[in-house]
Scaffold this motif. Sequence first.
Motif, PDB file in Angstrom:
ATOM      1  N   ASN A  55       0.798  -1.222   0.000  1.00 47.79           N
ATOM      2  CA  ASN A  55       0.000   0.000   0.000  1.00 47.79           C
ATOM      3  C   ASN A  55       0.839   1.285   0.000  1.00 47.79           C
ATOM      4  O   ASN A  55       0.470   2.254  -0.648  1.00 47.79           O
ATOM      5  N   PRO A  56       1.996   1.332   0.709  1.00 45.42           N
ATOM      6  CA  PRO A  56       2.784   2.573   0.697  1.00 45.42           C
ATOM      7  C   PRO A  56       3.585   2.798  -0.588  1.00 45.42           C
ATOM      8  O   PRO A  56       4.123   3.880  -0.790  1.00 45.42           O
ATOM      9  N   VAL A  57       3.703   1.782  -1.443  1.00 43.34           N
ATOM     10  CA  VAL A  57       4.559   1.883  -2.633  1.00 43.34           C
ATOM     11  C   VAL A  57       3.862   2.728  -3.700  1.00 43.34           C
ATOM     12  O   VAL A  57       2.680   2.517  -3.991  1.00 43.34           O
ATOM     13  N   PRO A  58       4.565   3.697  -4.312  1.00 47.85           N
ATOM     14  CA  PRO A  58       3.944   4.519  -5.355  1.00 47.85           C
ATOM     15  C   PRO A  58       3.388   3.652  -6.494  1.00 47.85           C
ATOM     16  O   PRO A  58       4.082   2.767  -7.004  1.00 47.85           O
ATOM     17  N   LEU A  59       2.143   3.928  -6.893  1.00 49.63           N
ATOM     18  CA  LEU A  59       1.504   3.136  -7.945  1.00 49.63           C
ATOM     19  C   LEU A  59       2.241   3.245  -9.270  1.00 49.63           C
ATOM     20  O   LEU A  59       2.306   2.278 -10.028  1.00 49.63           O
ATOM     21  N   VAL A  60       2.792   4.420  -9.551  1.00 45.87           N
ATOM     22  CA  VAL A  60       3.505   4.590 -10.827  1.00 45.87           C
ATOM     23  C   VAL A  60       4.678   3.626 -10.910  1.00 45.87           C
ATOM     24  O   VAL A  60       4.908   2.992 -11.958  1.00 45.87           O
ATOM     25  N   LEU A  61       5.420   3.483  -9.810  1.00 47.26           N
ATOM     26  CA  LEU A  61       6.543   2.539  -9.790  1.00 47.26           C
ATOM     27  C   LEU A  61       6.062   1.120 -10.073  1.00 47.26           C
ATOM     28  O   LEU A  61       6.625   0.405 -10.909  1.00 47.26           O
ATOM     29  N   LEU A  62       5.017   0.707  -9.365  1.00 51.22           N
ATOM     30  CA  LEU A  62       4.513  -0.654  -9.520  1.00 51.22           C
ATOM     31  C   LEU A  62       4.066  -0.930 -10.950  1.00 51.22           C
ATOM     32  O   LEU A  62       4.419  -1.963 -11.533  1.00 51.22           O
ATOM     33  N   PHE A  63       3.297  -0.023 -11.512  1.00 47.65           N
ATOM     34  CA  PHE A  63       2.788  -0.269 -12.860  1.00 47.65           C
ATOM     35  C   PHE A  63       3.883  -0.150 -13.914  1.00 47.65           C
ATOM     36  O   PHE A  63       3.855  -0.863 -14.924  1.00 47.65           O
ATOM     37  N   ASP A  64       4.854   0.711 -13.687  1.00 47.48           N
ATOM     38  CA  ASP A  64       6.009   0.749 -14.600  1.00 47.48           C
ATOM     39  C   ASP A  64       6.719  -0.602 -14.613  1.00 47.48           C
ATOM     40  O   ASP A  64       7.068  -1.135 -15.670  1.00 47.48           O
ATOM     41  N   TRP A  65       6.948  -1.158 -13.420  1.00 47.30           N
ATOM     42  CA  TRP A  65       7.684  -2.425 -13.339  1.00 47.30           C
ATOM     43  C   TRP A  65       6.877  -3.590 -13.917  1.00 47.30           C
ATOM     44  O   TRP A  65       7.408  -4.398 -14.685  1.00 47.30           O
ATOM     45  N   PHE A  66       5.605  -3.669 -13.583  1.00 45.81           N
ATOM     46  CA  PHE A  66       4.813  -4.786 -14.099  1.00 45.81           C
ATOM     47  C   PHE A  66       4.617  -4.674 -15.614  1.00 45.81           C
ATOM     48  O   PHE A  66       4.598  -5.698 -16.310  1.00 45.81           O
ATOM     49  N   CYS A  67       4.479  -3.457 -16.132  1.00 44.29           N
ATOM     50  CA  CYS A  67       4.401  -3.284 -17.593  1.00 44.29           C
ATOM     51  C   CYS A  67       5.699  -3.750 -18.249  1.00 44.29           C
ATOM     52  O   CYS A  67       5.682  -4.445 -19.274  1.00 44.29           O
ATOM     53  N   GLU A  68       6.825  -3.362 -17.643  1.00 44.41           N
ATOM     54  CA  GLU A  68       8.122  -3.767 -18.195  1.00 44.41           C
ATOM     55  C   GLU A  68       8.289  -5.281 -18.138  1.00 44.41           C
ATOM     56  O   GLU A  68       8.741  -5.910 -19.108  1.00 44.41           O
ATOM     57  N   TRP A  69       7.925  -5.911 -17.020  1.00 42.55           N
ATOM     58  CA  TRP A  69       8.086  -7.354 -16.890  1.00 42.55           C
ATOM     59  C   TRP A  69       7.219  -8.100 -17.911  1.00 42.55           C
ATOM     60  O   TRP A  69       7.664  -9.080 -18.505  1.00 42.55           O
ATOM     61  N   THR A  70       5.999  -7.624 -18.118  1.00 44.30           N
ATOM     62  CA  THR A  70       5.128  -8.275 -19.096  1.00 44.30           C
ATOM     63  C   THR A  70       5.717  -8.151 -20.494  1.00 44.30           C
ATOM     64  O   THR A  70       5.695  -9.106 -21.286  1.00 44.30           O
ATOM     65  N   HIS A  71       6.258  -6.985 -20.802  1.00 42.60           N
ATOM     66  CA  HIS A  71       6.909  -6.789 -22.100  1.00 42.60           C
ATOM     67  C   HIS A  71       8.105  -7.732 -22.262  1.00 42.60           C
ATOM     68  O   HIS A  71       8.281  -8.357 -23.327  1.00 42.60           O
ATOM     69  N   LEU A  72       8.913  -7.853 -21.214  1.00 40.96           N
ATOM     70  CA  LEU A  72      10.087  -8.737 -21.271  1.00 40.96           C
ATOM     71  C   LEU A  72       9.681 -10.201 -21.446  1.00 40.96           C
ATOM     72  O   LEU A  72      10.334 -10.958 -22.180  1.00 40.96           O
ATOM     73  N   ILE A  73       8.596 -10.595 -20.768  1.00 40.26           N
ATOM     74  CA  ILE A  73       8.104 -11.978 -20.902  1.00 40.26           C
ATOM     75  C   ILE A  73       7.682 -12.252 -22.346  1.00 40.26           C
ATOM     76  O   ILE A  73       8.054 -13.280 -22.929  1.00 40.26           O
ATOM     77  N   LEU A  74       6.920 -11.344 -22.917  1.00 38.36           N
ATOM     78  CA  LEU A  74       6.476 -11.500 -24.309  1.00 38.36           C
ATOM     79  C   LEU A  74       7.670 -11.520 -25.255  1.00 38.36           C
ATOM     80  O   LEU A  74       7.733 -12.337 -26.186  1.00 38.36           O
TER      81      LEU A  74
END
Length: 329
Positions: free
Chosen positions: A238-257
């Motif tokens: 909950n304390p983690v900035p949402l922008v950081l989280l979504f940047d990382w998960f977007c990047e990880w999904t791109h890397l997986i693909l």
Amino acid sequence: MVEGILPWQASLWQRLAGRSQQAHAYLLHGPGGIGKRALAEHFMKFLLCQQPSATGACGQCKACLLLAAGTHPDCCLIEPEEADKAIRVDQVRQLVGFVSQTAQLGGRKVVLLEPAESMNLNAANALLKSLEEPAGNTVLLLISHQPSRLLPTIKSRCVQQACPLPGPDMSVAWLAERLPELSAEQREELLLLAGNSPLAALSLHGQGVLEIRAQIVDGVKKLLKQQQSPSQLAEAWNPVPLVLLFDWFCEWTHLILRYRMTGDEAGLGLADMQKVVQYLAQKSAPTRLLEMQDWLLAQRQKVLGKANLNRVLLLEALLVQWASLPGPS
């Protein structure tokens, strides 16, 4: 080197300071963390100074002293009243009133507005007339980290100036001077997380991003091993900035693909998630990955657009979908 100007901005500064006639509005744009605000403030001091030189403001005249004290009457700063909130139409109307007044020191009036993309639609429309027909000797300095989110009519009324990014060697050297206590590997990781924007890397370090990243990566691994549930992680994050989280998960999904399509082990991203990327590439259906990517990009856009979101529910939805990636189509 001009004091107050970052090394990679030197040639741009020479062009700005060397103009025989200044434009009425500039749009300084580029990725966050490359020094646009510092450049804009240096330019603002130059524009307001009564005895400027090629290097910038003199620092000694009445205008410079008033600006340093925060009491210059012909300077206007517009930014969100709260972090991650929009610039409201009332703020822009105050700007319009400021622009219509006569300069009290008899020189220029300067407006600095950042970030321009945080203006809501009403605020952006209210700004248009001042951009089109500025009163008196006024210069508007707009800073944008995401110019694609600006109205075309805003952009067309400004001199659009892309701000330079430093090269990798310059970024490393600059960051090493400011964070000598970190190892070279830690500084390199910070720069990678910041997209090679050294000021963003310095800011991320101040937020404890390396520790946050370790927490998130550990949580993702425990999620996939079913050692922690989506709801538990959503609360913990909950304390983690949402922008950081979504940047990382977007990047990880791109890397997986990317890895699924190419098998290129050189493109697996940072070492902390490489095995997870390979695992999910092998175990996840392409259709599910593409759906995940579409959902993440849509939610990230809402986060960037300052939408009123329920953080915990959003994170739980993210983690439920992430946990379901490995499996049959």
